[in-house]
Design a protein around this motif. Structure first.
Motif, PDB file in Angstrom:
ATOM      1  N   GLY A  99       7.164 -72.069  26.953  1.00  0.00           N
ATOM      2  CA  GLY A  99       7.112 -70.653  27.261  1.00  0.00           C
ATOM      3  C   GLY A  99       9.141 -70.453  27.451  1.00  0.00           C
ATOM      4  N   VAL A 100       9.980 -71.361  27.265  1.00  0.00           N
ATOM      5  CA  VAL A 100      11.167 -71.552  27.320  1.00  0.00           C
ATOM      6  C   VAL A 100      11.391 -70.921  25.200  1.00  0.00           C
ATOM      7  N   GLY A 133      11.599 -81.455  17.720  1.00  0.00           N
ATOM      8  CA  GLY A 133      10.820 -81.926  18.567  1.00  0.00           C
ATOM      9  C   GLY A 133      11.177 -81.638  20.279  1.00  0.00           C
ATOM     10  N   LEU A 134      12.571 -81.730  20.947  1.00  0.00           N
ATOM     11  CA  LEU A 134      12.548 -80.787  21.861  1.00  0.00           C
ATOM     12  C   LEU A 134      12.161 -80.042  21.105  1.00  0.00           C
ATOM     13  N   TRP A 135      12.992 -78.874  20.506  1.00  0.00           N
ATOM     14  CA  TRP A 135      13.023 -77.121  20.201  1.00  0.00           C
ATOM     15  C   TRP A 135      11.156 -76.613  20.306  1.00  0.00           C
ATOM     16  N   SER A 137      19.585 -69.895  32.823  1.00  0.00           N
ATOM     17  CA  SER A 137      20.070 -69.697  31.150  1.00  0.00           C
ATOM     18  C   SER A 137      20.836 -71.244  30.602  1.00  0.00           C
ATOM     19  N   PRO A 138      20.103 -71.324  29.377  1.00  0.00           N
ATOM     20  CA  PRO A 138      21.337 -72.793  28.806  1.00  0.00           C
ATOM     21  C   PRO A 138      22.370 -72.920  28.852  1.00  0.00           C
ATOM     22  N   PRO A 139      23.056 -71.466  28.777  1.00  0.00           N
ATOM     23  CA  PRO A 139      25.374 -71.716  29.418  1.00  0.00           C
ATOM     24  C   PRO A 139      24.535 -71.804  30.417  1.00  0.00           C
TER      25      PRO A 139
END
Length: 330
Positions: A39-40, A30-32, A76-78
């Motif tokens: 747009g992410v 769901g989060l994905w 960015s996620p990192p």
């Protein structure tokens, strides 16, 4: 046979449900999906499953990432994940970056993360930088040269200095420096009336001292909100000094009185000693007279002449207010 099949079917269903729960836990579909339609672009296994394995809640990273993307920030996620693992507040940092970007404040993610990890509220700092805040000093009491106390309360308008948020002093230092400046300015005034007539002179002098040096704020203005007259410290000090002088004078007078009493007692002792000597000497007179009679050195007429002289002396002493010798000495 049918019972075994039903039991096996139930176990299969339970295994499927359990597997589905584990799958949805490790892979938050769901989060994905939310990130995808926002747009992410996230990799389902490498990003989301990797966060689970690194014990990072995906929603604490993905939702701020979506917010930053919608605000036009490239994060960015990192980056967010590393800040979270370092103990930072990801959502707060992202909100601060968005506010700084809208206010045209040059604030990078690295600086915002450093400010957050330093223990400061970076979002509040950006807000204070955009919208300066007012901090009020406690009542500051100082004494002018004429001995009159003056109490002043100042309102200090400050703006956060983003460049000095890391390592800069806080509000307590600003208040302490402003209070010290007020005390110095009032203390240098010749009269408390001059302070009451021109309270803005205090703010001008204090503001010119550069009190925001080394702090996390920039002082925009210092305004004197209230000025009151306190006690007459000069008169009180003079009264205390007079009281102290009076006590000293009383102590010295008591010392002199004690010395006089001691001298008087010494004189009385000396007089009593002299009287004792006179009495002792007079007690030897009859013995001397008798000895003179025995040796023939004193006649009867001489004795009567002596008695007449003694009687005449007693009469003169009585007329002059003197003391009459004891009858035993006759």
């Amino acid at each position: 046979m049918e019972a075994l099949l039903s039991t096996a079917g139930l176990l299969v269903i339970l295994a499927i449900v359990l597997g589905l729960i584990i799958f949805l836990y490790f892979i938050p579909v769901g989060l994905w999906i939310t990130a995808f339609f926002s747009g992410v672009r996230l990799r389902l296994v490498r990003d989301l499953v990797g966060m689970r394995l690194r014990k990072v809640p995906p929603h604490l990273i993905v939702r701020p990432l979506i917010t930053a993307y919608k605000a036009g920030l490239e994060l960015s996620p990192p980056q967010l994940e590393a800040h979270y693992l370092a103990g930072g507040h990801v959502q707060n940092v992202v909100r601060a970056l968005i506010s700084a970007d809208k206010a045209n404040i040059d604030l990078t993610f690295e600086r915002a993360a450093a400010i957050d990890l330093a223990g400061r509220d970076v979002f509040e700092a950006v807000q204070v930088s955009v919208n300066p805040k007012v901090i009020e000093t406690p009542p500051v009491t100082a004494m002018a040269k004429d001995g009159i106390q003056v109490r002043a309360i100042a309102r200090v308008t400050v703006r956060a200095n983003i460049d000095r948020l890391v390592g800069g002093a806080g509000e307590e230092t600003i208040l302490a420096r402003v209070g010290e400046g007020i005390v110095t300015t009032i203390g240098s005034a010749d009269s408390h009336k001059a302070v009451l007539e021109n309270p803005d002179s205090i703010s001008k002098v204090v503001l010119s001292k550069g009190l925001d040096s080394g702090t996390a704020f920039e002082i925009l203005s210092i305004d004197i909100a209230d000025v009151d007259v306190g006690e007459n410290i000069g008169a009180k000090l003079q009264a205390d000094q007079a009281e102290a002088d009076l006590k000293i004078a009383r102590a010295k007078a008591e010392e002199r009185r004690a010395a006089a009493v001691a001298r008087e007692q010494e004189m009385r002792a000396a007089v009593q000693e002299q009287r004792a000597r006179v009495v002792a000497a007079e007690a030897e007179i009859p013995l001397a007279i008798a000895e003179a009679f025995r040796k023939g050195n004193l006649g009867v007429m001489d004795y009567y002449n002596l008695r007449n002289i003694q009687a005449d002396t007693r009469m003169r002493d009585a007329l002059g207010g003197g003391e009459t010798p004891p009858s035993g000495q006759e």
